[in-house]
Scaffold this motif. Structure first.
Motif, mmCIF file in Angstrom:
data_model
loop_
_atom_site.group_PDB
_atom_site.id
_atom_site.type_symbol
_atom_site.label_atom_id
_atom_site.label_comp_id
_atom_site.label_asym_id
_atom_site.label_seq_id
_atom_site.Cartn_x
_atom_site.Cartn_y
_atom_site.Cartn_z
ATOM 1 N N TYR A 12 0.837 -1.197 0.000
ATOM 2 C CA TYR A 12 0.000 0.000 0.000
ATOM 3 C C TYR A 12 0.871 1.246 0.000
ATOM 4 O O TYR A 12 0.533 2.261 0.571
ATOM 5 C CB TYR A 12 -0.931 -0.008 1.202
ATOM 6 N N GLU A 17 -1.551 -1.289 -5.094
ATOM 7 C CA GLU A 17 -1.723 -2.389 -4.139
ATOM 8 C C GLU A 17 -1.312 -3.733 -4.742
ATOM 9 O O GLU A 17 -2.087 -4.677 -4.825
ATOM 10 C CB GLU A 17 -3.160 -2.421 -3.634
ATOM 11 N N GLU A 391 -6.182 7.948 5.065
ATOM 12 C CA GLU A 391 -5.319 7.600 3.935
ATOM 13 C C GLU A 391 -5.333 8.664 2.837
ATOM 14 O O GLU A 391 -5.210 8.367 1.655
ATOM 15 C CB GLU A 391 -5.716 6.232 3.370
ATOM 16 N N THR A 444 -0.376 0.605 9.963
ATOM 17 C CA THR A 444 0.174 0.547 8.616
ATOM 18 C C THR A 444 -0.392 -0.674 7.900
ATOM 19 O O THR A 444 -1.037 -1.542 8.496
ATOM 20 C CB THR A 444 1.699 0.438 8.626
ATOM 21 N N TYR A 445 -0.097 -0.750 6.608
ATOM 22 C CA TYR A 445 -0.600 -1.890 5.836
ATOM 23 C C TYR A 445 0.122 -3.190 6.182
ATOM 24 O O TYR A 445 -0.301 -4.268 5.743
ATOM 25 C CB TYR A 445 -0.532 -1.604 4.334
ATOM 26 N N GLU A 450 -7.246 -6.544 5.576
ATOM 27 C CA GLU A 450 -8.144 -5.973 4.581
ATOM 28 C C GLU A 450 -8.387 -7.001 3.485
ATOM 29 O O GLU A 450 -7.464 -7.701 3.059
ATOM 30 C CB GLU A 450 -7.566 -4.692 3.967
ATOM 31 N N ARG A 467 -4.860 -8.637 2.472
ATOM 32 C CA ARG A 467 -3.828 -7.943 3.233
ATOM 33 C C ARG A 467 -3.929 -8.458 4.661
ATOM 34 O O ARG A 467 -4.995 -8.397 5.277
ATOM 35 C CB ARG A 467 -4.052 -6.433 3.186
ATOM 36 N N HIS A 479 -6.741 0.272 13.217
ATOM 37 C CA HIS A 479 -7.040 0.545 11.817
ATOM 38 C C HIS A 479 -8.391 1.225 11.703
ATOM 39 O O HIS A 479 -9.314 0.957 12.467
ATOM 40 C CB HIS A 479 -7.022 -0.757 11.020
ATOM 41 N N TRP A 597 1.898 7.375 2.492
ATOM 42 C CA TRP A 597 2.685 6.267 1.988
ATOM 43 C C TRP A 597 4.147 6.628 1.749
ATOM 44 O O TRP A 597 5.046 5.967 2.247
ATOM 45 C CB TRP A 597 2.051 5.735 0.700
#
Length: 711
Positions: A12, A17, A391, A444-445, A450, A467, A479, A597
């Motif tokens: 991400y 993605e 985001e 964070t990702y 997800e 994810r 999150h 990001w």
């Protein structure tokens, strides 16, 4: 349970993605690579995700504003206090019949996202940056071909045959804004004998790999494609089988009448591409086994709604819709609905750009979400009362950023903010967080769950991507999906009768006979394994009312857009003598916007291996005329702002254009401050004051702002 080793998840670092593998040792993220089961590539941004994960500016507890908005003064608070305050404000908003004046601004990377569910259940709206980049293409493709929104499905470059044409129209695919594997796919197609044509005022990395670079005038894209369509149709070079069988009856005749005076010579005067080149490219495309056009993620060249229309008409007459190497149509994966399903609010009746003073103008267009570029205007109109940001970073990334900041601090006669509450989810502090009432520390990702499902997304045939957490989040981080579920349990409990995000995803996956655990066992990816072409033949047609492609849009007759307007966008002509240059905003592989990001990533801002700042690109001939030398500090001024920036003289840009890399200019975070750079959005006019120039055509002024140079 977290584990060491190579763990599959989804990147991400930008909105592509891509599927990646994360190497973990003793609970610490060490390395990122592309996942061979998911196209196998990671770009430099993706591999630099390790630095993002361990950034020293990371937030780990909620913050409550104690000063005025914009001062950036906060004190720590607990999660209970923050959630009580947010839920209380939302309850108050709904009690007074104004639930539709809530919007959540985030990137909708998956329609499985619990945020969508909460907004539907509560009665608010999704707000996204999509209208900046892709709204015009979405609307054009819906009107022309029907079906689900064809957001940004670029040509499947890995299917382009020998002799196929790949046209990049203001598109920076080699900047990895799609998928890290796309550059490889384009180069492999070229090796098979495909031809790459780049239309761009800027000599990009794509142009460096192209067989033909055409330095088109900004906003000339509609004219160029219309000129090609004229030559193809008037000379009988069109795909007669597709036109006769799959274009709505009467539309081709209307198009032909419209094209009568849209000759290559006439269109050349608009787009500044020689007529002989328009004819040459048209004949190449008419003879090619496939033509794929990619655009809208890099530089948008003009009135994007009209360009989207001209683009789809061109694809139709050449028969390049849902064919190998042409424009794919989305495949759908059957996720199960989580019952009961909350009804979506009616955007056309209650959405804030549908209720404000500009509602009559907006009513003619088919926007599918609340547009981010209209936030400031909606606040001033009293139509936006609670804004939740995740985001994204609208205080720095919005056109007319200064007007956004001003609107966020506007008060009524009693001193109360017009925007009653602003909540910002952040990995680290941003420009937007300075204006927030509550700042919530996000995961964070590498720390979150997800389920990624977007039927009109980049990764062809992927179906579902998981994810999953690969490392533990700092204590205190949650999150945004988890928080929206908690708010849903408080405010709309009938729609949130599940334990958590994982259980929610489990219910969705039952339609595929899967669960989160089974998806983990499959390596985090599920796909039907096929892409499929010419699906309209088996489906009995397209998703339009007629079942065929619509070239003529009768619903836009009264505003003169039943067929594309080929002239330059109006902002290219206003004050041209006072502001003689057109500002181009561009991207590179090192930097994606100015959100969470990559902006504060030390690897990507490294002076040797990254992109430290964003000097002003100026053609060497223009520099000589203006008396500017390489490295000079110059003032770049527009109607709405000015910046002081270092000049970089180059042959890589048209003499009538100037270039600024998008996404710089943050004053928050040690890396951002050390790296420097200026924000192009400081120069771009607010959308609410330039509605007819940019918003209603689905475009943005990132490539249509007139500027002048001053030493």
């Amino acid at each position: 349970m977290l584990r060491d080793g190579w763990v599959p998840t989804m990147c991400y670092q930008c909105k592509a993605e891509c599927a990646i593998l994360a190497r973990v040792e003793d609970g610490v993220l060490k390395e990122v690579r592309g996942n061979p089961r998911g196209r196998g590539k990671a770009c430099v941004k993706g591999m630099a995700g390790v630095s993002l994960q361990y950034n020293a500016d990371r937030l780990t507890q909620p913050l409550r504003r104690v000063g005025r908005r914009g001062e950036g003064r906060f004190e720590p608070c607990g999660w209970d206090e923050a959630l009580d305050a947010i839920a209380g404000k939302l309850q108050e908003l709904r009690d007074r019949g104004e639930a539709h004046k809530l919007t959540a601004s985030f990137f909708p990377h998956s329609i499985s996202d619990p945020k969508w569910r909460f907004l539907n259940a509560y009665g608010g709206f999704i707000n996204t940056a999509l209208p900046h980049c892709d709204s015009a293409k979405i609307v054009a493709f819906i009107k022309a071909m029907g079906g689900v929104p064809n957001h940004h499905i670029p040509p499947a470059f890995f299917t382009v045959p020998k002799g196929g044409i790949m046209i990049m129209a203001g598109r920076h695919a080699f900047g990895c804004l799609d998928d890290a594997a796309v550059p490889r796919d384009i180069l492999e197609a070229k090796a098979r004998g495909a031809i790459l044509v780049v239309l761009d005022p800027l000599f990009t990395a794509d142009a460096a790999k192209a067989d033909w670079w055409i330095p088109i005038r900004p906003s000339g894209d509609t004219a160029l494609f219309t000129g090609m369509t004229h030559h193809i149709v008037m000379n009988g070079l069109h795909n007669t089988h597709f036109v006769e069988n799959w274009v709505r009856e009467g539309d081709f005749e209307r198009l032909k009448d419209y094209l009568a005076d849209k000759t290559p010579e006439a269109m050349s005067r608009i787009c500044d591409v020689p007529a002989k080149d328009i004819i040459r490219l048209a004949e190449m495309c008419a003879a090619a086994p496939s033509v794929g056009v990619d655009s809208f993620k890099g530089i948008m060249l003009g009135q994007a709604m009209d360009f989207g229309h001209a683009w789809t008409n061109f694809l139709a007459v050449t028969g390049n819709i849902d064919n190998p190497g042409g424009q794919p149509l989305p495949d759908l994966t059957p996720l199960a609905p989580v019952e009961p399903v909350p009804p979506a609010p009616n955007l056309h009746e209650r959405g804030w750009h549908r209720t404000g003073p500009d509602r009559d103008k907006f009513a003619k267009y088919s926007f599918i979400m609340e547009p981010t570029w209209y936030q400031a205007q909606a606040i001033k109109n009293g139509d936006l009362k609670v804004l939740v940001v995740a985001e994204c970073n609208p205080a720095l990334t919005e056109m007319g950023q200064e007007e956004w900041r001003s609107a966020a601090t506007m008060t009524d006669s009693k001193g109360n903010y017009l925007l009653e509450m602003l909540v910002s989810y952040e990995i680290m502090l941003s420009e937007t967080s300075r204006y927030a009432d509550y700042v919530l520390p996000d995961k964070t990702y590498f720390e979150r769950w997800e389920l990624l499902y977007m039927p009109w997304w980049y990764n062809f045939g992927q179906g579902i991507g998981l994810r999953q957490p690969v490392v533990e989040a700092p204590e205190g981080c949650r999150h945004s999906n988890e928080v929206f579920i908690e708010l849903g349990k408080r405010l709309c409990p009938e729609y949130f009768a599940f334990k958590d995000d994982v259980e929610f995803y489990d219910r969705q996956l039952t339609g595929l006979g899967l669960s989160v655990k089974k998806l983990q066992d499959l390596g985090g990816l599920w796909s039907p394994g096929t892409l499929g072409f010419r699906k309209y033949e088996k489906a009995g047609g397209f998703g339009t009312p007629s079942g065929k492609v619509h070239l003529y849009w009768e619903d836009l007759e009264e505003v003169g857009q039943a067929l594309p307007r080929v002239d330059l966008a109006p902002e290219y002509r206003v004050d041209a003598e006072q502001y003689p240059y057109v500002l181009l905003s561009y991207r590179t592989i090192f930097h994606q916007g100015s959100g969470q990001w990559t902006h504060n990533n030390p690897q990507l801002r490294d002076p040797v291996g990254g992109f430290r700042d964003n000097p002003l690109l100026i053609n060497t001939a223009t520099a000589r005329k203006e008396g500017i030398k390489d490295g000079d500090l110059v003032t770049l001024r527009s109607r709405s702002g000015q910046v002081r920036v270092r000049a970089k003289c180059t042959e890589r840009i048209r003499p009538d254009c100037l270039g600024l890399h998008h996404g710089f200019g943050s004053s928050i975070g040690r890396v951002a401050v050390d790296g420097g750079g200026v924000s192009d959005n400081a120069l771009i006019p607010d959308s609410g004051t330039t509605l007819d120039w940019q918003d209603l055509v689905g475009g943005e002024s990132h490539v249509s702002t007139r500027v002048r140079l001053e030493l």
